[in-house]
Design a protein around this motif. Structure first.
Motif, PDB file in Angstrom:
ATOM      1  N   LYS A  10      -3.899  -1.690   5.497  1.00 32.73           N
ATOM      2  CA  LYS A  10      -4.950  -2.269   4.653  1.00 32.73           C
ATOM      3  C   LYS A  10      -5.025  -1.571   3.302  1.00 32.73           C
ATOM      4  N   ILE A  11      -5.074  -0.250   3.301  1.00 34.86           N
ATOM      5  CA  ILE A  11      -5.254   0.440   2.010  1.00 34.86           C
ATOM      6  C   ILE A  11      -3.971   0.414   1.184  1.00 34.86           C
ATOM      7  N   LEU A  12      -2.825   0.480   1.838  1.00 41.76           N
ATOM      8  CA  LEU A  12      -1.558   0.461   1.115  1.00 41.76           C
ATOM      9  C   LEU A  12      -1.333  -0.873   0.427  1.00 41.76           C
ATOM     10  N   TYR A  13      -1.407  -1.949   1.195  1.00 41.38           N
ATOM     11  CA  TYR A  13      -1.049  -3.250   0.626  1.00 41.38           C
ATOM     12  C   TYR A  13      -2.177  -3.851  -0.208  1.00 41.38           C
ATOM     13  N   SER A  14      -3.405  -3.457   0.035  1.00 40.92           N
ATOM     14  CA  SER A  14      -4.491  -3.924  -0.829  1.00 40.92           C
ATOM     15  C   SER A  14      -4.305  -3.393  -2.241  1.00 40.92           C
ATOM     16  N   LEU A  15      -4.008  -2.105  -2.361  1.00 41.03           N
ATOM     17  CA  LEU A  15      -3.812  -1.525  -3.688  1.00 41.03           C
ATOM     18  C   LEU A  15      -2.533  -2.050  -4.330  1.00 41.03           C
ATOM     19  N   ALA A  16      -1.480  -2.203  -3.548  1.00 39.34           N
ATOM     20  CA  ALA A  16      -0.228  -2.722  -4.099  1.00 39.34           C
ATOM     21  C   ALA A  16      -0.412  -4.130  -4.666  1.00 39.34           C
ATOM     22  N   LYS A  17      -1.166  -4.961  -3.976  1.00 37.14           N
ATOM     23  CA  LYS A  17      -1.399  -6.325  -4.471  1.00 37.14           C
ATOM     24  C   LYS A  17      -2.283  -6.320  -5.712  1.00 37.14           C
ATOM     25  N   GLU A  18      -3.250  -5.414  -5.777  1.00 41.05           N
ATOM     26  CA  GLU A  18      -4.065  -5.297  -6.988  1.00 41.05           C
ATOM     27  C   GLU A  18      -3.191  -4.955  -8.193  1.00 41.05           C
ATOM     28  N   ILE A  19      -2.236  -4.066  -7.991  1.00 38.14           N
ATOM     29  CA  ILE A  19      -1.327  -3.678  -9.068  1.00 38.14           C
ATOM     30  C   ILE A  19      -0.454  -4.856  -9.477  1.00 38.14           C
ATOM     31  N   ASP A  20       0.077  -5.568  -8.502  1.00 35.82           N
ATOM     32  CA  ASP A  20       0.902  -6.744  -8.809  1.00 35.82           C
ATOM     33  C   ASP A  20       0.119  -7.800  -9.572  1.00 35.82           C
ATOM     34  N   ASN A  21      -1.180  -7.899  -9.292  1.00 36.19           N
ATOM     35  CA  ASN A  21      -2.036  -8.899  -9.949  1.00 36.19           C
ATOM     36  C   ASN A  21      -2.712  -8.376 -11.211  1.00 36.19           C
ATOM     37  N   ASN A  22      -2.338  -7.150 -11.620  1.00 30.88           N
ATOM     38  CA  ASN A  22      -2.943  -6.525 -12.811  1.00 30.88           C
ATOM     39  C   ASN A  22      -4.467  -6.460 -12.710  1.00 30.88           C
ATOM     40  N   GLU A  23      -4.950  -6.132 -11.525  1.00 35.73           N
ATOM     41  CA  GLU A  23      -6.393  -6.046 -11.287  1.00 35.73           C
ATOM     42  C   GLU A  23      -6.821  -4.625 -10.929  1.00 35.73           C
ATOM     43  N   TYR A  24      -6.023  -3.658 -11.319  1.00 31.73           N
ATOM     44  CA  TYR A  24      -6.276  -2.281 -10.926  1.00 31.73           C
ATOM     45  C   TYR A  24      -7.203  -1.570 -11.908  1.00 31.73           C
ATOM     46  N   GLU A  25      -7.776  -0.447 -11.447  1.00 32.78           N
ATOM     47  CA  GLU A  25      -8.690   0.336 -12.265  1.00 32.78           C
ATOM     48  C   GLU A  25      -7.927   1.393 -13.056  1.00 32.78           C
TER      49      GLU A  25
END
Length: 399
Positions: free
Chosen positions: A312-327
């Protein structure tokens, strides 16, 4: 026939793939194939050349090369899935593959390399087995992540750069075609940066020093450079020693999450063996499989929770990065993911050892190898103390 051209008798080849086979189906098939030889390579500390032949034949060496240059341009989440899948078969192969992916991902993001050189490297990595990895650690310095300058030096000449130095723990050294060597220049105003060093040059030597507890098939030997001459344009990203360069958080983010995925794959493989063992092992005094006992069910449940949290934590953050939605602090978030997932992965395998006792530590079973491999997660930069200190400073608002 050279080692790079050899295929093991049971290794998969491109003839078995067709256009309808997805990347992840290929990964699953290759993982099973790699697992059949992993114990042998681990025992002998031999390098799995045939695995990289199979990865090339399955078109899996070009995933992080840009699409406009013929690659597949995978994002972080899908790259992590591939690495996790390969690691379920052979962790050492997955680590060498991860380093190759990271070098291309970083080069693709910044495009600081000489354009024609970069295009050629991409083409070579698509058409054949042309793996890259960094060479940074040195005997005196240790890991550069802790600070300091390299003793490896580059001297500018009319013909090009001459590099001299000694690097350790050069993962994948038996198969690498190029080494990305971290060095400083000999100039009135020294610069530091990376230099691309092709394998087959006079003065370059691989000394086989790797004899490790885990990840034994990675070929992480010493690299010796004695006045190795490379063209001027092979200096990749030099900057003044006195000038601090801004750190791209996505560089460290890719590193932290791909390493997390790798050891998630190792722990999952250990879990899969354990489930099978508990369902098959039927002590005579019990008359039923060990899987029928509440104590074993509870322990497996704990493993399931640890691996679920990792996913959950690995792929949630990875997808945020792919979607340019990261902090803005995404780099530190990725480090926190690495800290948590690698600790969870180690604990998951430890539970398996606690449950199985002697069988879990016997060489004929893979659990002890998975444990030795998963312990290596603590070595990769950034290490746990650095991660926790950075998180603590942020919470305490101190510099």
């Amino acid at each position: 026939m050279t080692p790079l051209e050899q295929l093991a008798p049971n290794a998969l080849t491109s003839k078995e793939w067709d256009s309808s086979t997805s990347v992840f189906e290929r990964v699953d098939a290759l993982a099973k194939d790699f697992a059949s030889r992993a114990a042998i390579h681990d025992k002998e500390a031999s390098f799995p050349f045939e695995n990289f032949t199979a990865l090339h034949e399955a078109a899996l060496l070009s995933l992080t090369i840009p699409r406009e240059l013929g690659g597949q341009g995978f994002g972080l989440a899908d790259t992590c899935k591939v690495i996790e899948g390969v690691a379920r078969g052979d962790a050492s192969t997955a680590l060498v593959l991860t380093m190759h992916y990271l070098q291309h991902a970083h080069a693709s993001r910044h495009r600081r390399w000489h354009p024609e050189l970069y295009k050629r490297l991409c083409r070579e990595s698509i058409e054949g087995i042309a793996l890259l990895n960094a060479a940074r650690v040195e005997p005196e310095l240790g890991t550069p992540a802790r600070g300091g300058l390299p003793a490896t030096f580059a001297e500018r000449t009319a013909e090009g750069w001459r590099l001299t130095g000694h690097k350790q723990y050069t993962t994948g050294s038996p198969i690498l075609r190029y080494f990305v060597v971290w060095a400083r220049t000999i100039e009135d105003e020294p610069q530091v940066g990376s230099f691309l060093v092709p394998r087959d040059l006079p003065g370059l030597q691989i000394v086989e020093t790797w004899d490790h507890l885990g990840m034994r098939a990675t070929g992480s030997h010493d690299l010796i450079l004695e006045k190795v001459l490379i063209p001027h344009e092979y200096a990749l990203n030099l900057s003044s020693v006195s000038a601090s360069q801004p750190i791209d958080p996505l560089i460290s983010t890719w590193g932290s999450l791909t390493i997390s995925a790798l050891y998630q794959g190792v722990a999952t493989s250990a879990r899969n063996w354990l489930v099978e063992y508990l369902n098959e092992r039927t002590p005579s005094n019990l008359g039923e499989p060990l899987a029928s006992l509440p104590r074993f069910q509870i322990a497996i449940g704990e493993i399931e929770a640890l691996l679920f949290a990792n996913r959950k934590i690995l792929y949630s953050l990875a997808k945020e990065i792919d979607n340019n939605e990261y902090e803005s602090n995404v780099g530190l978030q990725a480090q926190a993911v690495k800290y948590l997932t690698t600790k969870n992965s180690i604990r998951a395998v430890e539970i398996g050892l606690e449950l199985t006792g002697n069988p879990g530590l016997m060489k004929k079973n893979p659990l002890e190898r998975h444990y030795r491999d998963v312990l290596c997660s603590r070595i990769h930069t950034p290490q746990n103390d650095v991660i926790c200190q950075s998180l603590g400073k942020l919470a305490l608002k101190v510099k």
